[in-house]
Scaffold this motif. Structure first.
Motif, mmCIF file in Angstrom:
data_model
loop_
_atom_site.group_PDB
_atom_site.id
_atom_site.type_symbol
_atom_site.label_atom_id
_atom_site.label_comp_id
_atom_site.label_asym_id
_atom_site.label_seq_id
_atom_site.Cartn_x
_atom_site.Cartn_y
_atom_site.Cartn_z
ATOM 1 N N GLY A 595 -7.992 97.997 -3.548
ATOM 2 C CA GLY A 595 -7.346 98.050 -2.589
ATOM 3 C C GLY A 595 -6.003 97.548 -3.583
ATOM 4 N N ALA A 596 -6.912 97.625 -4.706
ATOM 5 C CA ALA A 596 -5.749 96.786 -6.157
ATOM 6 C C ALA A 596 -5.119 98.451 -6.151
ATOM 7 N N ILE A 597 -3.753 97.659 -7.216
ATOM 8 C CA ILE A 597 -2.952 98.774 -7.528
ATOM 9 C C ILE A 597 -3.000 98.936 -9.427
ATOM 10 N N LEU A 598 -3.410 99.817 -9.169
ATOM 11 C CA LEU A 598 -3.869 100.499 -11.065
ATOM 12 C C LEU A 598 -2.355 100.807 -11.562
ATOM 13 N N ASN A 599 -2.404 100.485 -12.691
ATOM 14 C CA ASN A 599 -0.614 101.221 -13.472
ATOM 15 C C ASN A 599 -1.770 101.064 -14.711
ATOM 16 N N ARG A 629 6.511 92.677 -9.600
ATOM 17 C CA ARG A 629 7.467 93.310 -8.536
ATOM 18 C C ARG A 629 6.030 94.021 -6.976
ATOM 19 N N TYR A 630 4.288 93.805 -7.455
ATOM 20 C CA TYR A 630 3.570 93.530 -5.913
ATOM 21 C C TYR A 630 2.974 92.181 -6.035
ATOM 22 N N GLU A 631 4.251 91.489 -5.156
ATOM 23 C CA GLU A 631 3.459 90.192 -5.027
ATOM 24 C C GLU A 631 2.534 89.777 -4.688
ATOM 25 N N GLY A 632 1.684 89.300 -4.488
ATOM 26 C CA GLY A 632 0.841 89.006 -3.121
ATOM 27 C C GLY A 632 -0.657 89.832 -3.869
ATOM 28 N N LYS A 633 -0.325 90.902 -3.841
ATOM 29 C CA LYS A 633 -0.747 92.593 -4.329
ATOM 30 C C LYS A 633 -1.778 92.144 -5.622
ATOM 31 N N PRO A 634 -3.643 92.300 -5.277
ATOM 32 C CA PRO A 634 -4.254 92.342 -6.157
ATOM 33 C C PRO A 634 -4.070 94.055 -6.914
ATOM 34 N N VAL A 635 -3.055 93.247 -9.206
ATOM 35 C CA VAL A 635 -3.648 94.398 -9.044
ATOM 36 C C VAL A 635 -3.909 94.441 -11.224
ATOM 37 N N SER A 649 -5.695 92.037 -15.773
ATOM 38 C CA SER A 649 -5.911 91.828 -14.073
ATOM 39 C C SER A 649 -5.635 90.098 -14.008
ATOM 40 N N LYS A 650 -4.910 90.777 -12.460
ATOM 41 C CA LYS A 650 -5.541 89.323 -11.113
ATOM 42 C C LYS A 650 -5.624 90.305 -10.012
ATOM 43 N N GLY A 651 -6.022 88.976 -9.327
ATOM 44 C CA GLY A 651 -6.639 89.461 -8.303
ATOM 45 C C GLY A 651 -7.671 89.888 -7.833
ATOM 46 N N VAL A 652 -8.047 90.419 -8.980
ATOM 47 C CA VAL A 652 -9.254 92.023 -8.808
ATOM 48 C C VAL A 652 -9.870 90.931 -10.046
ATOM 49 N N LEU A 653 -11.655 91.203 -8.720
ATOM 50 C CA LEU A 653 -12.583 90.227 -10.088
ATOM 51 C C LEU A 653 -13.628 91.139 -10.446
ATOM 52 N N MET A 654 -13.385 91.257 -11.714
ATOM 53 C CA MET A 654 -13.718 92.292 -12.488
ATOM 54 C C MET A 654 -14.932 91.353 -13.475
ATOM 55 N N ASN A 655 -15.677 91.780 -14.624
ATOM 56 C CA ASN A 655 -16.468 91.895 -15.427
ATOM 57 C C ASN A 655 -16.203 91.905 -17.181
ATOM 58 N N ILE A 656 -15.359 91.884 -17.636
ATOM 59 C CA ILE A 656 -14.909 92.898 -18.592
ATOM 60 C C ILE A 656 -15.561 93.367 -19.781
ATOM 61 N N PRO A 657 -17.018 92.222 -19.921
ATOM 62 C CA PRO A 657 -18.048 92.525 -21.117
ATOM 63 C C PRO A 657 -19.237 93.448 -20.257
ATOM 64 N N GLN A 658 -18.910 92.834 -18.796
ATOM 65 C CA GLN A 658 -20.292 93.683 -18.359
ATOM 66 C C GLN A 658 -19.873 95.135 -18.341
ATOM 67 N N ILE A 701 -13.549 99.617 -11.944
ATOM 68 C CA ILE A 701 -11.803 98.555 -11.487
ATOM 69 C C ILE A 701 -12.579 99.241 -9.479
ATOM 70 N N GLY A 702 -12.028 100.245 -9.979
ATOM 71 C CA GLY A 702 -11.952 100.387 -8.312
ATOM 72 C C GLY A 702 -13.519 100.296 -7.192
ATOM 73 N N SER A 703 -14.194 99.550 -7.916
ATOM 74 C CA SER A 703 -15.627 99.553 -6.853
ATOM 75 C C SER A 703 -15.782 97.941 -6.399
ATOM 76 N N VAL A 704 -15.138 97.099 -7.695
ATOM 77 C CA VAL A 704 -15.607 96.290 -7.619
ATOM 78 C C VAL A 704 -14.142 95.045 -6.551
ATOM 79 N N GLY A 705 -14.893 94.027 -6.322
ATOM 80 C CA GLY A 705 -14.630 93.337 -4.687
ATOM 81 C C GLY A 705 -12.848 93.127 -6.253
ATOM 82 N N VAL A 706 -11.743 92.099 -4.532
ATOM 83 C CA VAL A 706 -10.516 92.078 -4.659
ATOM 84 C C VAL A 706 -10.280 90.239 -4.053
ATOM 85 N N GLU A 707 -9.309 89.704 -4.173
ATOM 86 C CA GLU A 707 -9.572 88.453 -3.926
ATOM 87 C C GLU A 707 -8.817 88.598 -3.026
#
Length: 707
Positions: A595-599, A629-635, A649-658, A701-707
């Motif tokens: 559900g996240a929007i990737l740019n 632009r995509y206010e309220g959505k995970p970006v 990122s915003k609203g996406v539950l990532m762990n970049i070091p991992q 990124i597409g497989s992690v959870g979002v807020e």
């Protein structure tokens, strides 16, 4: 000679515990008293307090003792003052062994010795100084010169020749009549003047007097004239001058970190005092250990940090208090011991505010210990372009440190790394630093890796106590700075707020720090300072920009501060606007399975190069615009180049070091490394594997959870 046993402090026993006194049953009072033997005063005392038990002295307890195994209960070690052999006791009342007692003794006088140490009939080492028609003049030490008359010479002597002489007569005004001696077998005894050992804090009262000091050599500095030794004891430091000849190194065998005894006269030089060295000797063995232990104990006490209340309420800060206090103590200890401090920081608003907080705290202390120009010899601040300690950084730091060791006789520095230093990318540089004995402290809020801790004195990081990157380095370092030097609080209290806005922190502590300075600075004022720092840092490159950074952060003239920040922000915003205008039309967006929007943006081909904002800042500005632009959505926004990618990122539950670690394992030949915060970071890879790495990254990124 005798030396006190350090293990038992000269008592001959150790106390292992205490028991109740069997005589008084722990009361401390005597059961029976002979009143006939008590004086009137003792009788009055007895009637009021009772009589003390003779067995325990009135304490009610007796000590359990065991004989010290080290000295076999003697409390003292005896050594022959001639050959140094250990002895069970004194031989015929003298501190020489039976073997040396049978040999003739020749004394070698220390330069501190005067006529008082000379005795008629005894023999001394000397050196021929010059030759006259009536005899030869010899130096017994730098203060004592005598004559061997021609009538006492059986063979000629040469200038510079070593000769043993006996004192035939000491004449008025210190003139000596000497006789050369030829000995087949003898023992040399070094003799120095018996002088009181004084502490550094007693020196101002000793002007014009000859004294001895004992301590650790902190620095050796060669001038065009004398050699200057800085010696520290448990109370402070004293400058000591030794002269061999103009520009020539005196006592070349003495270096920094050695424990020494120095003898000489105290002179006054304006507001400072100096010991004019007559004798300088290295101390070893138990004496060295005793002095070093005494100095370390005193420094450890003086280095205790201030007990403070945090400027804002924070559970994370309270949990970090022990580690923060340790960091503050180690920094204070380094300053007291005149260890140079190298402050490394990430070249952005958070890193610069963190560094300036520590800088403002330590410079007054460095000046207090090493004089007003102390900061030029004992402190350096250097920015790091990457958010970790790069090989470029450590090679430069080691090179400068080694030059200072040679030029100024300094120790290797303590490196304080702020807003970088937590991730595994730091390990290669840290390993190099460790080879040279460089110690490091890290205060950071990037995601930490356990591997780095083995190279550190201490590591302050909110992630260690359940916190996250919202507690910025600027916040951490400002509080540690107050522990180091509480007097700087009013000067630096705005720095956490600038750091919070510069790093876009959404932590509750960030709001509290901003509110704390709202009477002096608006939120826009703080944002402008952060942007001005980022803009200045880009153009400063590897320069610390001390004067400019001070003015941006309002540490000088307030009018210059306002004008400078206005100019820098105006220029920065113009360049950002131009960059964003170019970039936005090249952003490609897609929806991810979660559900996240990737740019994605190719910053190599669709952004201006070699100018502000750089790729990381450009990606961040593009991301901020897309979030609106995509206010309220995970970006998620990825700005990529030939061999790197910047992730926001915003609203996406990532762990970049991992993710970086997983990409390294899964993309064979990709050469993936990098890191950062959990949801903000960057990665590097080999250019030929860009497609494979970025495809795998998007998949993750597409497989992690979002807020």
């Amino acid at each position: 000679m005798s030396e006190k046993c350090i293990d038992c402090d000269g008592k001959g026993y150790r106390v292992t515990g205490t028991d109740k006194c069997p005589e008084c049953k722990g009361t401390g009072k005597s059961k029976s008293v002979d009143f006939m033997k008590l004086s009137e005063k003792d009788m009055a005392s007895f009637l009021k307090n009772g009589s003390s038990c003779n067995n325990c002295g009135g304490s009610g307890e007796i000590e359990n003792k065991e004989t010290c195994a080290e000295c076999s209960g003697k409390g003292i070690f005896y050594k022959c003052k001639i050959c140094g052999t250990s002895m069970d006791g004194l031989y015929e009342g003298d501190e020489v062994c039976s073997s040396c007692a049978k040999k003739q003794v020749v004394y070698k006088l220390d330069n501190s010795c005067t006529l008082d140490e000379l005795e008629v009939g005894k023999m001394y080492h000397s050196v021929v100084r010059n030759i006259a028609e009536f005899g030869v003049f010899v130096d017994i030490n730098s203060n004592l010169r005598g004559l061997i008359h021609t009538s006492n010479m059986k063979e000629p002597l040469e200038v510079g020749e070593a000769v043993i002489v006996s004192v035939k007569e000491i004449k008025p005004r210190g003139k000596m009549d000497l006789v050369p001696r030829k000995l087949k077998e003898y023992q040399t005894v070094e003799l120095e003047k018996d002088l009181p050992v004084k502490l550094a804090n007693e020196i101002p009262q000793m002007v014009g007097k000859k004294i001895k000091i004992q301590g650790e050599v902190i620095q050796v500095k060669q001038t065009a004239g004398p050699t200057i030794f800085t010696i520290a004891d448990e109370t402070g430091q004293i400058s000591c001058a030794a002269f061999e000849s103009a520009g020539e190194r005196a006592y070349p065998q003495i270096d920094a970190d050695m424990i020494v005894a120095a003898t000489g006269d105290i002179t006054s030089r304006g507001d400072s005092f100096q010991l004019e060295i007559q004798s300088l000797k290295r101390l070893t063995g138990p004496k060295e250990a005793e002095i070093l232990q005494r100095i370390e104990a005193a420094i450890d006490s003086r280095a205790e940090p201030y007990e403070i209340e945090y400027m804002v309420e924070s559970e994370v800060l309270e949990k970090l208090r022990p580690t923060m206090k340790k960091a503050a103590k180690e920094i204070r200890k380094a300053i007291i011991k005149s260890t140079p401090v190298l402050l490394r920081h990430h070249a952005d608003a958070d890193g610069m505010t963190a560094a300036l907080a520590i800088e403002k705290a330590i410079i007054p202390l460095i000046r207090e210990v090493n004089g007003q120009d102390g900061e030029y010899y004992f402190y350096k601040r250097a920015p790091s372009k990457a958010p970790f300690y790069e090989m470029t950084d450590v090679v430069r730091d080691i090179g400068f440190a080694l030059e200072d060791v040679v030029r100024h006789g300094q120790k290797m520095p303590l490196v304080i790394s702020v807003d970088n230093g937590s991730s595994i990318e730091n390990v290669p540089a840290m390993r190099q630093a460790k080879v040279y004995g460089i110690q490091m402290i890290v205060m950071d809020h990037h995601q930490p890796d356990d591997e780095v801790d083995q190279y550190l004195l201490t590591h302050v990081n909110p992630a260690h106590v359940g916190g996250d990157f919202g507690m910025t380095a600027g916040m951490l370092c400002t509080e540690v700075a107050r522990m180091i030097n509480v007097n700087v609080e009013n000067d630096i209290k705005h720095l956490p707020a600038v750091a919070a806005l510069g790093d876009r922190s959404e932590a509750e502590e960030a709001k509290r720090y901003i509110e704390l300075v709202s009477d002096k600075y608006t939120v826009q004022d703080l944002k402008d300072m952060a942007l001005a720092l980022d803009f200045a840092a880009y153009w400063l490159k590897f320069n610390n920009g001390k004067g400019i950074v001070d003015d941006v952060l309002d540490f000088g003239d307030h009018v210059i501060h306002k004008n400078l920040v206005n100019v820098l922000c105006e220029q920065a915003n113009e360049m950002i606007a131009e960059q964003i205008d170019v970039c936005m039309s090249h952003v490609k967006a897609q929806d991810l399975p979660n559900g996240a929007i990737l740019n994605v943006l190719d910053v190599e081909n669709h952004a201006h190069k070699f100018t502000f904002p750089p790729p990381g800042k450009t990606s961040g500005e593009v991301h901020d615009k897309l979030c609106k632009r995509y206010e309220g959505k995970p970006v998620v926004t990825i700005g990529y180049g030939p061999d790197f990618a910047v992730i926001r990122s915003k609203g996406v539950l990532m762990n970049i070091p991992q993710m970086v670690r997983e990409l390294y394992e899964e993309v064979k030949g990709g050469g993936v490394n990098g890191g950062g915060h959990l949801v903000v970071g960057s990665i590097k890879f080999v250019e030929g594997m860009r497609t494979e790495v970025l495809s795998k990254l998007v998949e993750k990124i597409g497989s992690v959870g979002v807020e």
